[in-house]
Design a protein around this motif. Structure first.
Motif: not given
Lengths: 233, 233
Positions: B46, B49, B66, B70, B97
Motif C-alpha cells: 500500500r 500505491y 491500477l 499493482n 486487489w
C-alpha cells in the motif's frame, strides 16, 4: 471461452417503442394534440437516432451524449409535428428514454445470467441514461460500458474493442447480446462472440430494417431467460 | 440536495489490509517464506500505491490502470523482500486487489443507501478491478465511476468533477463517502458534499496519515449502515 456478456439495451433489453409512445401520448393529451399517433411519433423519433449519431461517428461532431442527441431530435420533431409544449414538458419528454420498461423476461434473464457471467451494457446510451434506466426497471448490471466509456458510437469497432479492453479480456471472450443483426455483425467483425435475442415486437410487429445482416450467430434465443438456458445459467 | 452517492472503496468499503495479508501469507507458506510478516508486506505494498499513481498525476506517465500499477509495485516488493515465486503465482497475487473482502456492514449499508440514492464507485481502482471486487463481495453498485471513467487519479479535481459530469448532476449534488480526510477535502474543494465513515482498523489500529486534513464533514458515521440511518434510508 466467454468471460463476460455485453448487452445492447434499446430493443434488446427494454421496449423503447411502447414506453415512448405511452409518454408521448400523455403529453399529447395534456396539450390537446390527440391527433398525433404516439406510436408513429415514437418511430419518427427513433428514425432520427442513427442520423444524429452518424454526425459523431463521421467525425463531423465530437462524441456527444445520447441524452443531448435525444433532446435535439425531439426539437426537430416538435417543429415537424408543430407541437406547442412548454420547456419543462419537453425537457421531461426528452428524458423519457431514461424510463423505458424492460421486456417481461429481461430482469429474470439478466439475474440468472449474472450468476455465471459479469453482465455489462454495450449500448449507445450514455451512463446517466443507462443508470436511470437500470434503476427504473431493476436491471442488475455489473457495469455500464459502451459508447460513453469508449467515447464512440456503435457500430464503430472501438465501441466493442474498447469495452473488452476496459474489462481486461480479449474480444473473443466477450459476447454481445443483441436483437439486431447489424450490431451483431459489427461485433463479430471485431472478434466478439454473438448471441441473438429475437424481439419481434420491437417495431410493433413490423419487419426489422437489418434483415440483410442476418448470419448464423453463436447463440440464438427467443428471450433472455431462454438465453440463460442456452448458457447453462 | 444530494442526488447520488459516490464511494471511495479501498479502506472505506473493503478491508484491503486483512485481505492482502491473507493472500500474501498463503503465498509465503507455499514458497517457504513464513519469515515475512504478511501485514507488514500489505502495508509496504500500500505504501507504493500513492507514488505509483503520482507518476500519472504528475503527467510523467499517461493514465495507467491500477491493475498494472499493482503488478509493478508487487515486482518492486519481490525484489525488496527477495521473494522467489513463479510468474503464475505473482500474476495471481497482483490480482489479490480484486478479491478484497467488504467490511461487515458494507453490503447491508450499500443496499439500504441504494434504495434512495444511486450509488457509484469513485475509486482509483480500474473498472475490471472494481467489477471483480463487486462480484467477489456482493457490492450492489449502480455504476463504476472514478479514475478510469475520468482518465485521472484522485485527488486531482477532474476525478470528482468528471464523475459528477458523467452522472449528469452538479458537483454539490454528489456526495463523496470516504474514510479518508484527504479524499474528502479534495472533494469538498470541488464543491461535492462529504460523508466521513470511520474505519479505525484500516491500518490495523494504527493512526491514519491524513489527520491534518480533518474537517467537520457534512455527515459522519461509524459504518455504512449508520450512514444509511443519517440519510434516512
Amino acid at each position: 471461452m466467454i468471460k463476460a456478456l455485453a448487452f445492447d439495451v434499446f430493443g434488446t433489453v427494454v421496449d423503447w417503442r411502447t414506453s415512448i409512445a405511452r409518454e408521448a401520448a400523455a403529453v399529447f393529451a395534456k396539450i390537446g394534440r390527440e391527433d398525433i399517433d404516439p406510436a408513429r411519433f415514437a418511430d419518427a423519433w427513433r428514425g432520427l437516432y442513427q442520423p444524429a449519431m452518424e454526425e459523431c461517428r463521421s467525425g463531423r461532431r465530437p462524441y456527444t451524449r445520447l441524452d443531448l442527441l435525444n433532446r435535439e431530435t425531439l426539437d426537430t420533431l416538435v417543429e415537424r409535428f408543430d407541437i406547442a409544449a412548454d420547456e419543462a414538458t419537453l425537457a421531461d419528454l426528452a428524458l423519457a428514454w431514461r424510463r423505458l420498461d424492460p421486456w417481461p423476461d429481461s430482469v429474470a434473464g439478466l439475474t440468472r445470467l449474472k450468476t455465471r457471467f459479469p453482465i455489462v451494457t454495450l449500448s449507445n446510451g450514455n451512463v446517466a441514461l443507462m443508470l436511470a434506466l437500470a434503476r427504473h426497471g431493476g436491471l442488475p448490471w455489473d457495469a455500464i460500458m459502451g459508447a460513453e466509456a469508449t467515447g464512440i458510437y456503435k457500430p464503430l469497432p472501438q465501441a466493442y474493442l474498447g469495452t473488452a479492453d476496459i474489462l481486461g479480456i480479449a474480444p473473443n471472450e466477450l459476447c454481445l447480446v443483441a436483437a439486431h443483426h447489424s450490431d451483431l455483425a459489427a461485433a463479430r467483425a471485431c472478434g466478439l462472440a454473438t448471441a441473438y435475442v429475437d424481439r419481434p415486437m420491437e417495431l410493433g410487429g413490423a419487419p426489422k430494417p437489418d434483415h440483410a445482416a442476418e448470419q448464423v450467430w453463436d447463440y440464438t434465443a427467443a428471450s433472455l431467460t431462454e438465453l440463460a438456458d442456452r448458457l447453462g445459467c
